[in-house]
Design an enzyme around this catalytic site. Structure first.
Site, PDB file in Angstrom:
ATOM      1  N   ARG A   1      -6.811  12.827   1.340  1.00 31.17           N
ATOM      2  CA  ARG A   1      -6.004  13.354   2.210  1.00 31.17           C
ATOM      3  C   ARG A   1      -4.653  12.803   1.646  1.00 31.17           C
ATOM      4  O   ARG A   1      -3.460  13.296   1.900  1.00 31.17           O
ATOM      5  CB  ARG A   1      -6.110  12.890   3.713  1.00 31.17           C
TER       6      ARG A   1
ATOM      7  N   HIS B   1       1.009   6.020   1.842  1.00 33.22           N
ATOM      8  CA  HIS B   1       1.866   7.109   2.761  1.00 33.22           C
ATOM      9  C   HIS B   1       2.804   7.782   2.013  1.00 33.22           C
ATOM     10  O   HIS B   1       3.601   8.630   2.669  1.00 33.22           O
ATOM     11  CB  HIS B   1       2.295   6.431   4.161  1.00 33.22           C
TER      12      HIS B   1
ATOM     13  N   GLU C   1     -10.513  -9.844   3.119  1.00 31.96           N
ATOM     14  CA  GLU C   1      -9.327  -9.368   3.585  1.00 31.96           C
ATOM     15  C   GLU C   1      -9.748  -9.362   5.228  1.00 31.96           C
ATOM     16  O   GLU C   1     -10.411  -8.622   5.510  1.00 31.96           O
ATOM     17  CB  GLU C   1      -8.636  -7.857   3.285  1.00 31.96           C
TER      18      GLU C   1
ATOM     19  N   THR D   1      -8.108   3.345   8.560  1.00 30.38           N
ATOM     20  CA  THR D   1      -9.370   2.450   8.696  1.00 30.38           C
ATOM     21  C   THR D   1      -9.179   1.825  10.058  1.00 30.38           C
ATOM     22  O   THR D   1      -8.323   1.236  10.176  1.00 30.38           O
ATOM     23  CB  THR D   1      -9.250   1.452   7.562  1.00 30.38           C
TER      24      THR D   1
ATOM     25  N   ARG E   1      -9.497   8.161  -0.481  1.00 28.55           N
ATOM     26  CA  ARG E   1     -10.317   8.491   0.489  1.00 28.55           C
ATOM     27  C   ARG E   1     -11.246   9.714   0.120  1.00 28.55           C
ATOM     28  O   ARG E   1     -10.831  10.275  -0.789  1.00 28.55           O
ATOM     29  CB  ARG E   1      -9.672   8.916   1.670  1.00 28.55           C
TER      30      ARG E   1
ATOM     31  N   HIS F   1      -5.653   3.536  -1.218  1.00 29.54           N
ATOM     32  CA  HIS F   1      -7.138   3.834  -0.774  1.00 29.54           C
ATOM     33  C   HIS F   1      -7.140   5.236  -1.221  1.00 29.54           C
ATOM     34  O   HIS F   1      -6.808   6.200  -0.855  1.00 29.54           O
ATOM     35  CB  HIS F   1      -6.982   3.994   0.782  1.00 29.54           C
TER      36      HIS F   1
ATOM     37  N   ASN G   1       0.716  -1.261  -0.085  1.00 26.85           N
ATOM     38  CA  ASN G   1       0.038   0.021  -0.095  1.00 26.85           C
ATOM     39  C   ASN G   1       0.949   1.242  -0.057  1.00 26.85           C
ATOM     40  O   ASN G   1       1.870   1.371   0.820  1.00 26.85           O
ATOM     41  CB  ASN G   1      -0.899  -0.139   1.108  1.00 26.85           C
TER      42      ASN G   1
ATOM     43  N   HIS H   1      -3.244  -4.770   7.971  1.00 27.53           N
ATOM     44  CA  HIS H   1      -3.675  -3.633   8.648  1.00 27.53           C
ATOM     45  C   HIS H   1      -2.777  -3.931   9.892  1.00 27.53           C
ATOM     46  O   HIS H   1      -2.812  -4.800  10.693  1.00 27.53           O
ATOM     47  CB  HIS H   1      -4.891  -3.363   9.196  1.00 27.53           C
TER      48      HIS H   1
HETATM   49  N1  PXP Z   1      -5.953  -3.127   4.445  1.00 28.76           N
HETATM   50  C1  PXP Z   1      -6.601  -2.162   4.644  1.00 28.76           C
HETATM   51  C2  PXP Z   1      -8.080  -2.556   4.120  1.00 28.76           C
HETATM   52  C3  PXP Z   1      -6.397  -0.971   4.976  1.00 28.76           C
HETATM   53  O1  PXP Z   1      -7.388   0.072   5.011  1.00 28.76           O
HETATM   54  C4  PXP Z   1      -5.009  -0.698   5.248  1.00 28.76           C
HETATM   55  C5  PXP Z   1      -4.688   0.881   5.620  1.00 28.76           C
HETATM   56  O2  PXP Z   1      -4.862   1.618   4.566  1.00 28.76           O
HETATM   57  C6  PXP Z   1      -3.827  -1.811   5.126  1.00 28.76           C
HETATM   58  C7  PXP Z   1      -4.433  -2.982   4.831  1.00 28.76           C
HETATM   59  C8  PXP Z   1      -2.653  -1.387   5.460  1.00 28.76           C
HETATM   60  O3  PXP Z   1      -2.405  -1.159   6.731  1.00 28.76           O
HETATM   61  P1  PXP Z   1      -0.988  -0.710   7.307  1.00 28.76           P
HETATM   62  O4  PXP Z   1      -0.748   0.902   6.532  1.00 28.76           O
HETATM   63  O5  PXP Z   1      -1.085  -0.490   8.797  1.00 28.76           O
HETATM   64  O6  PXP Z   1       0.023  -1.653   6.797  1.00 28.76           O
END
Ligand code: PXP
Length: 243
Positions: A50, A11, A152, A102, A46, A44, A8, A192
């Site tokens: 952001r 960030h 997931e 999330t 949003r 994501h 992901n 997550h």
């Molecule tokens: N899965 C989902 C559904 C999420 O919303 C997120 C955060 O955007 C992640 C995985 C990844 O989480 P993390 O950034 O804590 O690794």
């Protein structure tokens, strides 16, 4: 088979948006992550934009060679965007404006009809849909009834456990939810809060075929570089054994 790693890159965009500038570019990060061994890229988009912007999503659709997974709220506006961009996977997540990230899984059991409708529309658009759910049997069963191929499992409670006992309970819940989902015919991802310290136990769950990880990889990349950050995570996942 060990799970695939999907990275992901939200960030990377968070850092860019800190200056409302053009760097670092999450599209460049996605390319580097794929070169380093990522099997998928996740963003994501949003409602408040952001971090990831519409432009990022469009460009990612063009450059991602593995799998593009769009995390999104189950709203009319987001469904329209998904049907236009056509990611390989759309993961439906709950979204609240004031949250930092999330915070919990989608309450599929509590809004089965609405979620099923969104799943149907996206599926008709040839997008594979995944639902982000807490490791709770009723949520997994309700997910199955919506017709999605994937769920997931939310690993946040496991990641945030403060004691070893809490961690073990949370891990067991994930394992049981994964087994239930698999028995019902669902394909299982998890994510997550996973990081370099806690990933191995989740990567060793046999039913989990994909891990979705963002913050810890971007945080590590800021210090050691994205190529190394991704390689290290792939190594940990591939070397994982069940405890
Ligand atoms: N899965 C989902 C559904 C999420 O919303 C997120 C955060 O955007 C992640 C995985 C990844 O989480 P993390 O950034 O804590 O690794």
């Amino acid at each position: 088979m060990k799970p695939r790693l999907a990275v992901n890159v939200d960030h990377i965009a968070t850092i860019r948006q800190a200056r409302r500038g053009v760097e670092p570019d999450p599209v460049a990060a996605a390319i580097l992550a794929e070169v380093a061994g990522a099997s998928g890229i996740i963003v994501h988009l949003r409602e408040d934009r952001r971090h990831i912007q519409d432009r990022d999503l469009r460009l990612l659709r063009e450059v991602v060679k593995t799998q593009l997974n769009l995390e999104m709220a189950a709203t009319e506006g987001m469904v329209k965007i998904a049907l236009d961009v056509l990611p390989d996977v759309s993961t439906l997540v709950p979204e609240r404006r004031e949250e930092l990230t999330t915070e919990g899984g989608l309450d599929v059991a509590g809004q089965e009809e609405r979620i099923s409708r969104v799943v149907r529309v996206l599926t008709e658009g040839e997008i594979n849909v995944s639902l982000f759910v807490d490791p709770v049997p009723d949520q997994v069963k309700a997910s199955r009834r919506t017709g999605v191929p994937f769920v997931e499992i939310h690993t946040g409670q496991y990641a945030e456990a403060r004691t070893e006992a809490e961690r073990q309970v949370a891990l067991l819940r994930i394992m049981e939810a994964a087994r239930l989902g698999r028995d019902l015919g669902l394909r299982i991802a998890a994510g997550h809060g996973l990081n370099y310290q806690n990933v191995a136990a989740v990567a060793a769950i046999p039913e989990v075929e994909e891990l979705n990880i963002g913050h810890s990889i971007v945080a590590r990349a800021a210090l050691v570089g994205l190529n190394r950050a991704v390689r290290e995570m792939v190594g940990l996942i591939h070397g994982a054994t069940q405890s």
